[in-house]
Each structure stands twice: as C-alpha cells, then as structure tokens.
Design a protein around this motif. Structure first.
Motif, mmCIF file in Angstrom:
data_model
loop_
_atom_site.group_PDB
_atom_site.id
_atom_site.type_symbol
_atom_site.label_atom_id
_atom_site.label_comp_id
_atom_site.label_asym_id
_atom_site.label_seq_id
_atom_site.Cartn_x
_atom_site.Cartn_y
_atom_site.Cartn_z
ATOM 1 N N PHE A 1 0.814 -1.209 0.000
ATOM 2 C CA PHE A 1 0.000 0.000 0.000
ATOM 3 C C PHE A 1 0.848 1.261 0.000
ATOM 4 O O PHE A 1 1.866 1.334 0.678
ATOM 5 N N ALA B 1 -3.759 0.380 -3.272
ATOM 6 C CA ALA B 1 -3.316 -1.010 -3.195
ATOM 7 C C ALA B 1 -2.538 -1.313 -4.472
ATOM 8 O O ALA B 1 -3.053 -1.145 -5.577
ATOM 9 N N TYR C 1 -8.054 1.801 -4.895
ATOM 10 C CA TYR C 1 -7.633 2.974 -4.131
ATOM 11 C C TYR C 1 -8.852 3.728 -3.646
ATOM 12 O O TYR C 1 -9.956 3.538 -4.142
ATOM 13 N N PRO D 1 -7.815 -1.254 4.334
ATOM 14 C CA PRO D 1 -7.223 -1.102 3.007
ATOM 15 C C PRO D 1 -8.298 -1.222 1.920
ATOM 16 O O PRO D 1 -9.277 -1.948 2.091
#
Length: 117
Positions: free
Chosen positions: A9, A64, A100, A113
């Motif tokens: 990330f 990501a 993202y 995430p």
C-alpha cells in the motif's frame, strides 16, 4: 519469497492521488524522491506508517499496489525496527494499482485497506 504479500500500500495526499489518476504514473512524494525509491507498506504496517508519517493530515488516500506487476522494481528492505518493507525503484504506474480510495478506519481505529472491486 512466497511468504511475502503480493499487495502493498502507498499512502498519498489527495493532490498526489489526483496526479496519479491524471498522469497515469507517480514518481513519488518528496521523501520518496529524496530516498530514491517509493515507500510502500504491507497491510500489517499500514496503520503505523500513517500514524507516524501522516499524523494530523486530512484527506489522505491509500492505493493497493500489485507488486507482481512491478517485477524486479520491487525490493524488500529493512526499515523501521528492522522490518522488511517493499520499496519500488521506479515510478508507480496506475496500471499496477488494483484499488484505491480515501483512508477509512474501522470501529477500532485500524485502517481498512481498499479492495479491488
């Protein structure tokens, strides 16, 4: 290194995220450019990275990154406390970003995430 994650990330400011979307590539934040590589974190390292390096900043995003798509540009190197962190020795192409979005935290304050949808 089969035990290492295939996704890492990158924390970005809103302006950096917009530039990545517009340009299709990201050369790095000022600290990345100074160090000669783009700093990434694993899912387990993400909370500490944000808390340590982005404390008090609003409007942050997380991308990501598919490490396999970057091939030999990715190097795992010791950093904070000797832990191995993924570093990219090349610009980050948008094509390697699989998800993202703005940073969101769960009920316990941990960063969620983004996931490819």
């Amino acid at each position: 290194m089969s035990e290492t994650p295939l996704v890492a990330f990158k924390v970005l400011t809103a302006a950096q995220m917009a530039a990545l979307e517009a340009d299709g590539t990201f050369a790095g934040a000022p600290i990345d450019v100074a160090d000669g590589y783009i700093h990434l974190s694993t899912a387990e390292q993400l909370d500490e990275t944000v808390d340590k390096h982005f404390a008090g900043q609003d409007d942050l995003h997380v991308a990501a990154v598919d490490l396999a798509a970057l091939g030999d540009a990715v190097k795992w190197e010791p950093a904070r406390g000797g832990a191995l962190f993924p570093h990219i020795y090349a610009p980050l192409p948008l094509s390697a970003v699989i998800a993202y979005g703005p940073i969101e935290r769960d009920d316990e304050g941990r960063i969620r995430p983004p996931v490819a949808g």
